[in-house]
Design a protein around this motif. Structure first.
Motif, PDB file in Angstrom:
ATOM      1  N   ALA A  57       0.842  -1.195   0.000  1.00 20.97           N
ATOM      2  CA  ALA A  57       0.000   0.000   0.000  1.00 20.97           C
ATOM      3  C   ALA A  57       0.877   1.244   0.000  1.00 20.97           C
ATOM      4  CB  ALA A  57      -0.918  -0.009   1.220  1.00 20.97           C
ATOM      5  N   ALA A  58       1.948   1.200  -0.767  1.00 22.73           N
ATOM      6  CA  ALA A  58       2.946   2.273  -0.750  1.00 22.73           C
ATOM      7  C   ALA A  58       2.592   3.450  -1.643  1.00 22.73           C
ATOM      8  CB  ALA A  58       4.316   1.710  -1.137  1.00 22.73           C
ATOM      9  N   GLY A  59       1.381   3.473  -2.196  1.00 20.14           N
ATOM     10  CA  GLY A  59       0.940   4.623  -2.978  1.00 20.14           C
ATOM     11  C   GLY A  59       1.823   4.877  -4.181  1.00 20.14           C
ATOM     12  N   PRO A  60       2.352   6.094  -4.337  1.00 22.52           N
ATOM     13  CA  PRO A  60       3.183   6.379  -5.504  1.00 22.52           C
ATOM     14  C   PRO A  60       4.497   5.605  -5.534  1.00 22.52           C
ATOM     15  CG  PRO A  60       3.178   8.233  -3.977  1.00 22.52           C
ATOM     16  CD  PRO A  60       2.134   7.278  -3.493  1.00 22.52           C
ATOM     17  N   TRP A  61       4.871   4.999  -4.413  1.00 23.89           N
ATOM     18  CA  TRP A  61       6.069   4.166  -4.354  1.00 23.89           C
ATOM     19  C   TRP A  61       5.748   2.677  -4.576  1.00 23.89           C
ATOM     20  CZ3 TRP A  61       5.115   8.223  -1.050  1.00 23.89           C
ATOM     21  CH2 TRP A  61       6.038   9.280  -1.088  1.00 23.89           C
ATOM     22  N   ALA A  62       4.501   2.360  -4.881  1.00 25.28           N
ATOM     23  CA  ALA A  62       4.077   0.960  -4.962  1.00 25.28           C
ATOM     24  C   ALA A  62       4.823   0.184  -6.038  1.00 25.28           C
ATOM     25  CB  ALA A  62       2.568   0.882  -5.205  1.00 25.28           C
ATOM     26  N   GLU A  63       5.045   0.798  -7.191  1.00 30.59           N
ATOM     27  CA  GLU A  63       5.773   0.099  -8.253  1.00 30.59           C
ATOM     28  C   GLU A  63       7.203  -0.201  -7.806  1.00 30.59           C
ATOM     29  OE1 GLU A  63       6.913   0.631 -13.008  1.00 30.59           O
ATOM     30  OE2 GLU A  63       5.780   2.190 -11.949  1.00 30.59           O
ATOM     31  N   ARG A  64       7.837   0.764  -7.165  1.00 35.19           N
ATOM     32  CA  ARG A  64       9.208   0.593  -6.689  1.00 35.19           C
ATOM     33  C   ARG A  64       9.285  -0.481  -5.603  1.00 35.19           C
ATOM     34  NH1 ARG A  64      11.929   6.021  -4.631  1.00 35.19           N
ATOM     35  NH2 ARG A  64      11.463   6.578  -6.811  1.00 35.19           N
ATOM     36  N   VAL A  65       8.338  -0.482  -4.664  1.00 37.27           N
ATOM     37  CA  VAL A  65       8.327  -1.486  -3.604  1.00 37.27           C
ATOM     38  C   VAL A  65       8.127  -2.877  -4.183  1.00 37.27           C
ATOM     39  CG1 VAL A  65       6.982  -2.341  -1.637  1.00 37.27           C
ATOM     40  CG2 VAL A  65       7.630   0.078  -1.748  1.00 37.27           C
ATOM     41  N   ALA A  66       7.182  -2.993  -5.131  1.00 39.46           N
ATOM     42  CA  ALA A  66       6.914  -4.303  -5.729  1.00 39.46           C
ATOM     43  C   ALA A  66       8.154  -4.848  -6.437  1.00 39.46           C
ATOM     44  CB  ALA A  66       5.738  -4.199  -6.704  1.00 39.46           C
ATOM     45  N   ARG A  67       8.844  -3.992  -7.156  1.00 37.79           N
ATOM     46  CA  ARG A  67       9.995  -4.432  -7.950  1.00 37.79           C
ATOM     47  C   ARG A  67      11.258  -4.567  -7.111  1.00 37.79           C
ATOM     48  NH1 ARG A  67      10.168  -0.344 -11.163  1.00 37.79           N
ATOM     49  NH2 ARG A  67      11.729   0.741  -9.894  1.00 37.79           N
ATOM     50  N   ASP A  68      11.603  -3.525  -6.359  1.00 39.69           N
ATOM     51  CA  ASP A  68      12.912  -3.467  -5.717  1.00 39.69           C
ATOM     52  C   ASP A  68      12.950  -4.108  -4.335  1.00 39.69           C
ATOM     53  OD1 ASP A  68      13.621  -2.077  -7.976  1.00 39.69           O
ATOM     54  OD2 ASP A  68      13.511  -0.105  -7.033  1.00 39.69           O
ATOM     55  N   ILE A  69      11.848  -4.060  -3.590  1.00 39.52           N
ATOM     56  CA  ILE A  69      11.823  -4.628  -2.241  1.00 39.52           C
ATOM     57  C   ILE A  69      11.270  -6.045  -2.254  1.00 39.52           C
ATOM     58  CG2 ILE A  69      10.968  -4.369   0.109  1.00 39.52           C
ATOM     59  CD1 ILE A  69      13.003  -2.237  -0.721  1.00 39.52           C
ATOM     60  N   LEU A  70      10.118  -6.216  -2.869  1.00 38.15           N
ATOM     61  CA  LEU A  70       9.491  -7.540  -2.883  1.00 38.15           C
ATOM     62  C   LEU A  70      10.045  -8.432  -3.986  1.00 38.15           C
ATOM     63  CD1 LEU A  70       5.773  -6.521  -2.182  1.00 38.15           C
ATOM     64  CD2 LEU A  70       7.508  -7.291  -0.546  1.00 38.15           C
ATOM     65  N   GLY A  71      10.754  -7.846  -4.948  1.00 35.77           N
ATOM     66  CA  GLY A  71      11.365  -8.634  -6.012  1.00 35.77           C
ATOM     67  C   GLY A  71      10.365  -9.290  -6.943  1.00 35.77           C
ATOM     68  N   LEU A  72       9.221  -8.649  -7.157  1.00 35.79           N
ATOM     69  CA  LEU A  72       8.175  -9.213  -7.996  1.00 35.79           C
ATOM     70  C   LEU A  72       8.442  -8.914  -9.464  1.00 35.79           C
ATOM     71  CD1 LEU A  72       5.180  -8.195  -5.718  1.00 35.79           C
ATOM     72  CD2 LEU A  72       6.178 -10.481  -5.957  1.00 35.79           C
ATOM     73  N   ALA A  73       8.149  -9.878 -10.300  1.00 36.98           N
ATOM     74  CA  ALA A  73       8.426  -9.727 -11.734  1.00 36.98           C
ATOM     75  C   ALA A  73       7.334  -8.965 -12.465  1.00 36.98           C
ATOM     76  CB  ALA A  73       8.592 -11.115 -12.364  1.00 36.98           C
ATOM     77  N   ASP A  74       6.212  -8.712 -11.804  1.00 36.95           N
ATOM     78  CA  ASP A  74       5.091  -8.046 -12.482  1.00 36.95           C
ATOM     79  C   ASP A  74       4.631  -6.810 -11.700  1.00 36.95           C
ATOM     80  OD1 ASP A  74       4.235  -9.537 -10.345  1.00 36.95           O
ATOM     81  OD2 ASP A  74       2.399 -10.268 -11.319  1.00 36.95           O
ATOM     82  N   PRO A  75       5.532  -5.853 -11.440  1.00 37.49           N
ATOM     83  CA  PRO A  75       5.114  -4.643 -10.721  1.00 37.49           C
ATOM     84  C   PRO A  75       4.101  -3.864 -11.553  1.00 37.49           C
ATOM     85  CG  PRO A  75       7.283  -4.317 -11.677  1.00 37.49           C
ATOM     86  CD  PRO A  75       6.949  -5.770 -11.865  1.00 37.49           C
ATOM     87  N   PRO A  76       3.118  -3.243 -10.911  1.00 40.54           N
ATOM     88  CA  PRO A  76       2.082  -2.523 -11.673  1.00 40.54           C
ATOM     89  C   PRO A  76       2.610  -1.215 -12.242  1.00 40.54           C
ATOM     90  CG  PRO A  76       1.766  -2.175  -9.343  1.00 40.54           C
ATOM     91  CD  PRO A  76       2.888  -3.167  -9.462  1.00 40.54           C
ATOM     92  N   ALA A  77       2.155  -0.882 -13.428  1.00 40.68           N
ATOM     93  CA  ALA A  77       2.488   0.424 -14.017  1.00 40.68           C
ATOM     94  C   ALA A  77       1.567   1.479 -13.422  1.00 40.68           C
ATOM     95  CB  ALA A  77       2.338   0.367 -15.530  1.00 40.68           C
ATOM     96  N   LEU A  78       2.127   2.609 -13.023  1.00 36.47           N
ATOM     97  CA  LEU A  78       1.354   3.695 -12.424  1.00 36.47           C
ATOM     98  C   LEU A  78       1.428   4.945 -13.284  1.00 36.47           C
ATOM     99  CD1 LEU A  78       2.538   3.448  -8.691  1.00 36.47           C
ATOM    100  CD2 LEU A  78       0.576   2.319  -9.744  1.00 36.47           C
TER     101      LEU A  78
END
Length: 503
Positions: free
Chosen positions: A206-227
């Motif tokens: 629920a990182a708001g405008p940082w959600a894409e960055r958190v998904a990719r860089d912290i959680l290491g997810l291959a499908d971060p959402p485009a914002l």
């Protein structure tokens, strides 16, 4: 080693959506932790236009479902938090560069029809030449419509949601970002900068405008959402509203700008929709300032200049990416992104007004055997007794008047301020004593913010728990608070609020 027991839910991001999810989940008996890198409401949720509304302009794009949903939530928030949220009357002037009066009246008719029947007053036409509020506008404007939406203290809303979550068993970590995340058979192990480690069955991003960055860089997810990131700029100026009514101003580019009465002595002008590349350090640009001043000066009898600006702030809105649509056309509804092969969900979009529905929908989807409970629940300080008023806010006003009578040794203006900031909890604060005044606040208030609302720095108190930075504090760099009378957490209301006079 990760802590035990395993959490049902770990939420990254302490804005309104993250705090709302934590509260909802904790109230269902789930084991929850909320982890925020900075202060609660320190990003987008604390830099809004402070409105709870249905979204009159969404009617233009045919989004009736979002408008109806938002209007229902507006009504709920006004009942749940009458100390920090109240009905806000608006004037919508008819201007030569805007939509015709018949179109405006038709839209407002639909807006009223979609609202709950027990809601706010219906739209009425206004002759600006005879109405007191019209004195602030130039004399070329003669017609307007008066309608109602709601105003809320956005930052305090987030703090109260997190407090409610904690009182229901959630862990709340602030200024302690997640720095590592590892998937396990049972879900995730998260590590924070301070060394906290926790296991969770599911992670909500629920990182708001940082959600894409958190998904990719912290959680290491291959499908971060485009914002789609857009900046909303705001100016706090000398008071231009002559009454408690706000102005909704149509713009030649099809957008709208608000001029709101703000913190008694000021007006708040916003907002813009400027596309930006990243979420860090939003700053009002010269072009945005010029745009907002021009929008205001097109209708004001006494124009504003940059010298009239007391404060500037901006927030980044993370919108759902919809190819081919402009920022103005992009939906303000939310979407949940469930990541492939991972027990993780990212929240994209959403509005301040609909945080409760978003949280309810998400927790119900993740834990379908649990029961929703927040629809009629009040927030801390919101348990105002029935004093005979027709609405929650009317009861609050009557109760606050009775509170001033109960404590005649205090300046009634101070009692009114405490009531408006802490709601029912002001009564216990006055009973215990306020202590010395420090920088525009009493010691009891500073202790309350530290112990009950997670404040750690001067900036947290100056600009989010309050707005004393506008008057009593000079802007300064964040620093740790010198503890005055820091107290241990206490029951929500130590004294049952009463509508009666003191004996």
């Amino acid at each position: 080693m990760a802590s035990d027991p395993i959490l049902d839910l770990a939420i990254i991001g302490g804005g309104v959506n993250g705090a709302g999810v934590a509260r909802d989940a904790a109230g269902r008996g789930l084991a929850v932790a909320l982890i925020e890198a900075g202060d609660l409401g320190g990003g987008t949720s604390g830099a809004s236009t402070k409105l709870i509304h249905g979204g009159l302009r969404y009617l233009e794009f045919g989004d009736l479902a979002l408008v109806r949903k938002s209007l229902a939530e507006r009504d709920r928030i006004l009942r749940a938090a009458p100390h920090i949220a109240w009905p806000q009357p608006f004037l919508l002037p008819v201007v030569p560069w805007g939509r015709p009066a018949l179109v405006l009246r038709a839209a407002l008719f639909v807006y009223d029809a979609l609202a709950p029947r027990r809601g706010l007053p219906r739209t009425v036409p206004v002759d600006l030449r005879a109405d007191p509020a019209g004195g602030a506008l130039n004399r070329t404007l003669t017609r307007a419509f008066r309608f109602h939406d709601g105003w809320i203290d956005d930052s305090r809303l987030v703090a109260l949601l997190a407090r409610d979550a904690r009182e229901r068993g959630a862990r709340i970590l602030t200024r302690d970002p997640v720095v590592e995340a590892k998937r396990t058979e049972g879900g995730w192990v998260l590590g924070t900068r301070s060394g906290e480690r926790m296991s969770a069955r599911h992670v909500v991003n629920a990182a708001g405008p940082w959600a894409e960055r958190v998904a990719r860089d912290i959680l290491g997810l291959a499908d971060p959402p485009a914002l789609r990131l857009v900046q909303g700029a705001h100016l706090v100026t000398r008071r231009v509203n002559r009454t408690d009514e706000a102005f909704l101003l149509q713009q030649p580019d099809g957008r709208i700008v608000f001029i709101l009465p703000y913190e008694r002595d000021w007006s708040l002008i916003g907002t813009t929709e400027t596309p930006v590349e990243g979420p860090d350090q939003p700053t009002v640009t010269a072009a945005e300032e010029a745009y907002l001043l021009a929008a205001a000066n097109a209708v004001l009898a006494r124009p504003l200049t940059s010298a009239d600006i007391r404060h500037r702030f901006a927030g980044i809105r993370p919108l759902v990416f919809e190819p081919g649509k402009s920022s103005r056309e992009t939906t303000r509804d939310w979407r949940f992104v469930d990541h492939r092969g991972a027990a993780a969900t990212t929240i994209v979009g959403g509005k301040l007004t609909t945080f409760r529905r978003l949280a309810e929908a998400l927790v119900s989807a993740l834990f379908p055997r649990t029961r929703p409970w927040t629809a009629e629940a009040v927030l801390p300080g919101g348990a105002i007794p029935d004093c005979g008023g027709k609405t929650a806010r009317a009861n609050f006003v009557l109760w606050a008047q009775a509170l001033a009578r109960r404590f005649p040794d205090h300046d009634p203006r101070i009692v009114a301020r405490l009531a408006g900031r802490y709601g029912a909890e002001a009564e216990a604060m006055l009973e215990r004593g306020l202590g010395a005044k420090r920088g525009g606040l009493f010691e009891a208030e500073i202790a309350h913010f530290q112990s009950h609302e997670f404040a750690q720095t001067l900036e947290d108190i100056q600009w989010r728990r309050t707005k004393v930075g506008l008057v009593d504090f000079e802007p300064q760099a964040p620093g740790r608070i010198a503890s005055g009378r820091r107290a241990a957490p206490e029951p929500r209301v130590a004294i049952s609020p009463s509508c009666g006079r003191s004996a």
